[in-house]
Design a protein around this motif. Structure first.
Motif, PDB file in Angstrom:
ATOM      1  N   GLY A  78      67.344 113.466   4.985  1.00 42.54           N
ATOM      2  CA  GLY A  78      67.359 114.054   6.322  1.00 42.54           C
ATOM      3  C   GLY A  78      67.329 112.989   7.405  1.00 42.54           C
ATOM      4  N   ARG A  79      66.503 111.963   7.194  1.00 39.86           N
ATOM      5  CA  ARG A  79      66.423 110.856   8.152  1.00 39.86           C
ATOM      6  C   ARG A  79      67.760 110.136   8.262  1.00 39.86           C
ATOM      7  N   GLN A  80      68.384 109.880   7.114  1.00 40.11           N
ATOM      8  CA  GLN A  80      69.640 109.137   7.122  1.00 40.11           C
ATOM      9  C   GLN A  80      70.744 109.909   7.842  1.00 40.11           C
ATOM     10  N   GLU A  81      70.803 111.199   7.584  1.00 39.11           N
ATOM     11  CA  GLU A  81      71.810 112.027   8.262  1.00 39.11           C
ATOM     12  C   GLU A  81      71.596 112.024   9.771  1.00 39.11           C
ATOM     13  N   ALA A  82      70.324 112.112  10.181  1.00 38.97           N
ATOM     14  CA  ALA A  82      70.025 112.110  11.615  1.00 38.97           C
ATOM     15  C   ALA A  82      70.371 110.764  12.240  1.00 38.97           C
ATOM     16  N   LEU A  83      70.033 109.676  11.581  1.00 45.15           N
ATOM     17  CA  LEU A  83      70.335 108.346  12.105  1.00 45.15           C
ATOM     18  C   LEU A  83      71.838 108.149  12.266  1.00 45.15           C
ATOM     19  N   LYS A  87      76.374 107.682  15.904  1.00 51.61           N
ATOM     20  CA  LYS A  87      77.744 108.045  16.275  1.00 51.61           C
ATOM     21  C   LYS A  87      77.797 108.559  17.705  1.00 51.61           C
ATOM     22  N   GLU A  88      76.796 109.361  18.085  1.00 52.38           N
ATOM     23  CA  GLU A  88      76.768 109.911  19.442  1.00 52.38           C
ATOM     24  C   GLU A  88      76.588 108.818  20.489  1.00 52.38           C
ATOM     25  N   VAL A  89      75.739 107.847  20.195  1.00 56.79           N
ATOM     26  CA  VAL A  89      75.461 106.770  21.151  1.00 56.79           C
ATOM     27  C   VAL A  89      76.615 105.780  21.214  1.00 56.79           C
ATOM     28  N   GLY A  90      77.178 105.456  20.040  1.00 59.42           N
ATOM     29  CA  GLY A  90      78.287 104.511  20.002  1.00 59.42           C
ATOM     30  C   GLY A  90      77.909 103.170  20.589  1.00 59.42           C
ATOM     31  N   ASP A  91      78.772 102.669  21.496  1.00 62.01           N
ATOM     32  CA  ASP A  91      78.520 101.380  22.130  1.00 62.01           C
ATOM     33  C   ASP A  91      77.916 101.524  23.525  1.00 62.01           C
ATOM     34  N   SER A  92      77.539 102.748  23.878  1.00 59.13           N
ATOM     35  CA  SER A  92      77.075 102.994  25.254  1.00 59.13           C
ATOM     36  C   SER A  92      75.718 102.372  25.549  1.00 59.13           C
ATOM     37  N   ASP A  93      74.915 102.180  24.519  1.00 66.31           N
ATOM     38  CA  ASP A  93      73.571 101.622  24.699  1.00 66.31           C
ATOM     39  C   ASP A  93      73.329 100.581  23.610  1.00 66.31           C
ATOM     40  N   PRO A  94      73.470  99.296  23.899  1.00 69.68           N
ATOM     41  CA  PRO A  94      73.305  98.247  22.882  1.00 69.68           C
ATOM     42  C   PRO A  94      71.944  98.279  22.187  1.00 69.68           C
ATOM     43  N   ARG A  95      70.905  98.594  22.947  1.00 68.72           N
ATOM     44  CA  ARG A  95      69.567  98.616  22.331  1.00 68.72           C
ATOM     45  C   ARG A  95      69.466  99.724  21.294  1.00 68.72           C
ATOM     46  N   LEU A  96      69.924 100.918  21.637  1.00 69.26           N
ATOM     47  CA  LEU A  96      69.896 102.017  20.675  1.00 69.26           C
ATOM     48  C   LEU A  96      70.830 101.747  19.509  1.00 69.26           C
ATOM     49  N   LYS A  97      71.991 101.152  19.782  1.00 66.75           N
ATOM     50  CA  LYS A  97      72.934 100.830  18.710  1.00 66.75           C
ATOM     51  C   LYS A  97      72.282  99.914  17.677  1.00 66.75           C
ATOM     52  N   TYR A 123      69.499 101.927  15.689  1.00 70.04           N
ATOM     53  CA  TYR A 123      70.039 102.815  14.660  1.00 70.04           C
ATOM     54  C   TYR A 123      70.595 102.020  13.478  1.00 70.04           C
ATOM     55  N   ALA A 124      71.242 100.896  13.751  1.00 70.52           N
ATOM     56  CA  ALA A 124      71.778 100.076  12.662  1.00 70.52           C
ATOM     57  C   ALA A 124      70.649  99.568  11.762  1.00 70.52           C
ATOM     58  N   ARG A 125      69.564  99.130  12.386  1.00 71.58           N
ATOM     59  CA  ARG A 125      68.419  98.619  11.608  1.00 71.58           C
ATOM     60  C   ARG A 125      67.773  99.722  10.783  1.00 71.58           C
ATOM     61  N   LYS A 126      67.559 100.878  11.408  1.00 70.39           N
ATOM     62  CA  LYS A 126      66.918 101.979  10.703  1.00 70.39           C
ATOM     63  C   LYS A 126      67.795 102.525   9.585  1.00 70.39           C
ATOM     64  N   MET A 127      69.106 102.596   9.812  1.00 70.27           N
ATOM     65  CA  MET A 127      70.000 103.084   8.761  1.00 70.27           C
ATOM     66  C   MET A 127      69.985 102.152   7.557  1.00 70.27           C
ATOM     67  N   GLN A 128      69.900 100.862   7.812  1.00 69.30           N
ATOM     68  CA  GLN A 128      69.845  99.899   6.723  1.00 69.30           C
ATOM     69  C   GLN A 128      68.535 100.033   5.947  1.00 69.30           C
ATOM     70  N   GLU A 129      67.415 100.140   6.661  1.00 73.88           N
ATOM     71  CA  GLU A 129      66.115 100.264   6.002  1.00 73.88           C
ATOM     72  C   GLU A 129      66.020 101.561   5.203  1.00 73.88           C
TER      73      GLU A 129
END
Length: 312
Positions: free
Chosen positions: A162-167, A172-182, A185-191
């Motif tokens: 569930g966490r992975q699907e949400a991340l 995808k929704e944020v995309g490149d619009s917010d570098p900090r959030l991008k 999400y990349a870090r959390k998806m990897q972990e």
């Protein structure tokens, strides 16, 4: 001014969260009402804690979080009227220091009155908030193939998926619009994705199993240390009055009992026996910890308010 117009604190929590249970126990012991403390659920199973809106409250996406009004926030000239507390210890300390205005009830202080007991309480609380005895890790890691398969088919597997699907959705929704959030999400998806893959049997999970073994060794050692902390004939960890230390450790123990297979808070002896089976050979839960758990889990805050529907 009407009480309804006075700013109040908002607690963000999730029913299955071990650490979000502690401020709810504090609120129960102090008998806060909805007029004094508003509660909002953040569904961790659906990854709501990773929503951009919630990350503005808690940058790491954890619960609990407590949004509290600054003093004098009724002054319209003040633009920033609220602050977020994001540490469980900080949240609980704030709630304990807050005043209950419920008519006919004087809210007890959950902080020890003496310097010595306050020091012991602080030491105990900090000891069960370290990574070496993390109850969340105890839920998610495994020591054997049989345990891995059971967790994959149970709550841990569903939780990580569930966490992975949400991340992935939020990224995808944020995309490149917010570098900090991008980056977040990349870090959390990897972990999260890495642990999920290992839970699914994809890769060598030797490191995870070693971590789990060390974790349970640390838990056993902590339980043995707690046995030595009680004052003679004391009911609770730092005396005859319940304190923040009892609530922190009680929630920690409740999660460990649930991981060990216990479901109801009422069968304390049976639950502790199940927990002992998960500890290193020869490690026993002492009589003082047993007596303390029995007294603690009989309290309304545990039995009726936070764990009435089962251990978590």
């Amino acid at each position: 001014m009407a009480a309804d117009n006075v700013p109040k604190a908002v607690l963000y929590w999730f029913p299955g969260s071990v650490w979000a249970s502690v401020p709810r126990l504090v609120a129960s012991e102090k008998k806060f009402t909805s007029n004094e403390l508003e509660e909002r659920i953040v569904d961790l199973g659906k990854g709501e804690n990773f929503a951009p809106a919630y990350l503005r409250i808690h940058p790491e996406g954890h619960v609990p979080a407590l949004v509290v009004p600054y003093e004098h926030t009724l002054d319209e000239s003040i633009k920033t009227k609220f602050k977020a507390l994001t540490s469980t210890i900080e949240v609980c300390n704030f709630l304990d220091q807050s005043t209950n205005t419920n008519p006919g009830f004087s809210a007890p202080s959950l902080s020890p009155a003496t310097v010595q007991r306050a020091a012991v309480s602080k030491e105990i609380i900090e000891a069960i908030h370290v990574d070496a005895v993390d109850p969340n890790a105890a839920l998610l890691v495994w020591r054997s193939e049989d345990e891995r398969k059971a967790k994959l088919a149970g709550l841990p597997g569903g939780f990580l998926r569930g966490r992975q699907e949400a991340l992935e959705r939020y990224a995808k929704e944020v995309g490149d619009s917010d570098p900090r959030l991008k980056e977040f999400y990349a870090r959390k998806m990897q972990e999260n994705g890495g642990l999920l893959a290992l839970l699914e049997g994809k890769g060598d999970s030797t490191a995870v199993q070693e971590k789990a073994k060390k974790l349970w060794t640390g838990i056993g050692e902590t339980l043995q240390t707690l046995e030595t902390k009680f004052e003679p004939n004391a009911v609770y960890l730092v005396g005859d009055q319940i304190s923040l230390a009892d609530l922190h450790v009680g929630a920690w123990l409740a999660r460990l009992l649930a991981v060990a297979g216990a479901t109801s808070i009422t069968d304390v002896d049976g639950n502790l026996a199940k927990l002992e089976q998960n500890l290193d050979s020869g490690v026993k839960i002492g009589p003082r910890v047993t007596k303390w758990a029995q007294a603690l889990f009989e309290r309304d805050s545990f039995a009726k308010d936070v764990y009435a529907d089962g251990l978590h």
